[in-house]
Design an enzyme around this catalytic site. Structure first.
Site, PDB file in Angstrom:
ATOM      1  CG  HIS A  78       3.834  16.898 -92.716  1.00  0.00           C
ATOM      2  ND1 HIS A  78       2.547  16.497 -92.730  1.00  0.00           N
ATOM      3  CD2 HIS A  78       4.530  16.076 -93.075  1.00  0.00           C
ATOM      4  CE1 HIS A  78       2.743  15.127 -92.711  1.00  0.00           C
ATOM      5  NE2 HIS A  78       3.873  14.873 -93.082  1.00  0.00           N
ATOM      6  CG  HIS A  93       8.249  12.184 -91.933  1.00  0.00           C
ATOM      7  ND1 HIS A  93       7.318  11.371 -91.073  1.00  0.00           N
ATOM      8  CD2 HIS A  93       7.311  12.628 -92.812  1.00  0.00           C
ATOM      9  CE1 HIS A  93       6.282  11.525 -91.668  1.00  0.00           C
ATOM     10  NE2 HIS A  93       6.189  12.031 -92.341  1.00  0.00           N
ATOM     11  CE  LYS A 109      -0.290  12.841 -89.998  1.00  0.00           C
ATOM     12  NZ  LYS A 109       0.990  12.927 -90.751  1.00  0.00           N
ATOM     13  CG  HIS A 125      -1.833  10.137 -94.104  1.00  0.00           C
ATOM     14  ND1 HIS A 125      -0.211  10.096 -94.314  1.00  0.00           N
ATOM     15  CD2 HIS A 125      -2.401   9.356 -94.994  1.00  0.00           C
ATOM     16  CE1 HIS A 125      -0.155   9.343 -95.463  1.00  0.00           C
ATOM     17  NE2 HIS A 125      -1.245   8.822 -95.690  1.00  0.00           N
ATOM     18  CG  HIS A 153       0.827  14.840 -97.051  1.00  0.00           C
ATOM     19  ND1 HIS A 153      -0.364  14.017 -97.031  1.00  0.00           N
ATOM     20  CD2 HIS A 153       1.575  14.086 -95.779  1.00  0.00           C
ATOM     21  CE1 HIS A 153      -0.576  13.065 -96.060  1.00  0.00           C
ATOM     22  NE2 HIS A 153       0.730  13.179 -95.332  1.00  0.00           N
ATOM     23  CG  ASP A 167       5.173  14.080 -96.109  1.00  0.00           C
ATOM     24  OD1 ASP A 167       5.588  13.690 -95.039  1.00  0.00           O
ATOM     25  OD2 ASP A 167       4.423  13.277 -96.855  1.00  0.00           O
TER      26      ASP A 167
HETATM   27  O1  DOR Z   1       5.600   8.791 -98.271  1.00  0.00           O
HETATM   28  C1  DOR Z   1       5.298   9.282 -96.943  1.00  0.00           C
HETATM   29  N1  DOR Z   1       6.455   8.971 -96.201  1.00  0.00           N
HETATM   30  N2  DOR Z   1       4.199   9.319 -96.340  1.00  0.00           N
HETATM   31  C2  DOR Z   1       4.043   9.326 -95.129  1.00  0.00           C
HETATM   32  O2  DOR Z   1       2.868   9.459 -94.812  1.00  0.00           O
HETATM   33  C3  DOR Z   1       5.107   8.784 -93.986  1.00  0.00           C
HETATM   34  C4  DOR Z   1       6.230   8.777 -94.609  1.00  0.00           C
HETATM   35  C5  DOR Z   1       7.337   8.370 -93.953  1.00  0.00           C
HETATM   36  O3  DOR Z   1       7.380   8.629 -92.511  1.00  0.00           O
HETATM   37  O4  DOR Z   1       8.414   7.929 -94.577  1.00  0.00           O
HETATM   38 ZN    ZN Z   2       4.244  12.754 -93.452  1.00  0.00          ZN
END
Ligand code: DOR
Ligand code: ZN
Length: 347
Positions: free
Chosen positions: A14, A16, A100, A137, A175, A248
């Protein structure tokens, strides 16, 4: 005392990676430690089809440092208009590995998320039939629900029904942050698993208020009380194949975090593996670290285990206060702290 720890190369289930200049700045941190990563689709606009996923994959490959050996595993962002045919075709073609589910407005770039689970029943039926994982989520967005209760209430209102209505669907509860989530996953069938982040193993909610407001400790789902952190640590280090590594990592430029309305997200990619290793050592579970980091995830996703290795050595490493990114700075998780394990080799 173990001085060197060599494990099969891990994956991040997971992450970003963002896009544009930020992607170029952060992708290398993930590729340094991990062979593969499940890449979140919450771009603006979100990745809702096979073509967009393919184009994003190409941009990721182009952003990696020369010589990287890294495979991004793409995901599809489910909306109320999710098209089961597109999902089935894209999954069959390898355009995405999973889909997702963001409840609408749960977090960053989730405005296009699902407003009512019933809207995606056809998509979920297809996913169950083709054995495509659903990544969740797990927070309700009802403003009447206390922000610290949103995961627990999601289990009660949504997750239990989801599992009942789609008993064979493979689902990753992403998460997890609560004892309730750890218990729910542990007591569900083998088709239900969870990812665990470094921050939810390391901090509790006090970290957001330590001597003042601490935006770099803020992510969603938000860190909970100490008893929940302890429950998450027990689950992650239990040896159960249902729990695996998913950072995450969610970078935001420093000025977007340190703001009157700071973005949610903790950028942990640079030292995630080192952070997890420290937790497993503290729990007396270093012998279970490899399964959590490198085996449970691929087995759940039905992908081959990686063939290479990574080696950590017991040596202090100081995490920088901030890192250069896209003409600005990002603040990494553990900024300014000294960790006890250092990544020395990828083989
Ligand atoms: O803290 C987070 N940031 N939680 C999420 O679900 C998305 C992520 C983000 O894309 O910044
Ligand atoms: Zn995330």
């Amino acid at each position: 005392m173990t001085e060197r720890l060599t494990i099969r190369r891990p994956d991040d289930w997971h992450v970003h990676l963002r896009d544009g200049g930020m992607l170029g700045a952060v992708a290398g941190y993930t590729a340094r430690s991990f062979a593969r990563a499940i890449v979140m689709p919450n771009l603006n606009p979100p990745v809702t089809g096979a073509e967009a996923a393919g184009a994003y994959r190409t941009r990721i490959m182009g952003a990696l440092p020369a010589g990287s050996d890294f495979t991004p595993l793409m995901t599809l962002y489910l909306t109320d208009a999710a098209d089961p045919g597109e999902i089935e075709r894209g999954f069959a073609a390898g355009a995405f590995t999973a889909a997702k589910l963001y409840p609408a407005h749960a977090t960053t770039n989730s405005a296009h998320g699902v407003t009512d689970l019933r809207n995606i029943f056809p998509a979920l039926e297809t996913m169950q039939r083709i054995d495509m994982p659903l990544l969740v989520h797990g927070e309700v967005t009802d403003p009447d629900i206390d922000v610290f209760d949103r995961e627990k209430v999601f289990i009660e209102r949504v997750f239990t029904k989801l599992v009942r209505d789609f008993p064979d669907l493979r689902i990753v509860f992403e998460h997890i942050t609560t004892a309730e989530a750890a218990e729910f996953v542990a007591s569900s069938g083998p088709n239900i698993a969870a990812t665990v982040t470094p921050q939810h193993l390391v901090i509790n909610r006090n970290a957001m208020f330590a001597g003042g407001l601490r935006p770099h400790a803020y992510c969603l789902p938000v860190a909970k009380r100490e008893a929940h952190r302890q429950a998450i640590r027990r689950a992650a280090t239990s040896g159960s194949p249902k729990f695996f590594l998913g950072t995450d990592s969610a970078p935001h430029a420093v000025e977007r975090k340190e703001s009157g309305c700071g973005c949610a997200g903790i950028f942990n990619a640079p030292f995630a593996l080192e952070s997890y290793a420290q937790v497993f050592e503290e729990e007396g579970a270093l012998d279970r670290f490899e399964a959590f980091a490198s085996e449970n995830g691929p087995r759940f996703y039905r992908l081959p285990l990686n063939s290479g290795t990574v080696t950590l050595e017991r040596a202090p490493v100081t995490v920088p206060e901030r890192l250069r990114a896209d003409g600005t700075w990002v603040v990494p998780f553990h900024a300014g702290e000294t960790l006890r394990w250092r990544l020395v080799e990828t083989g």
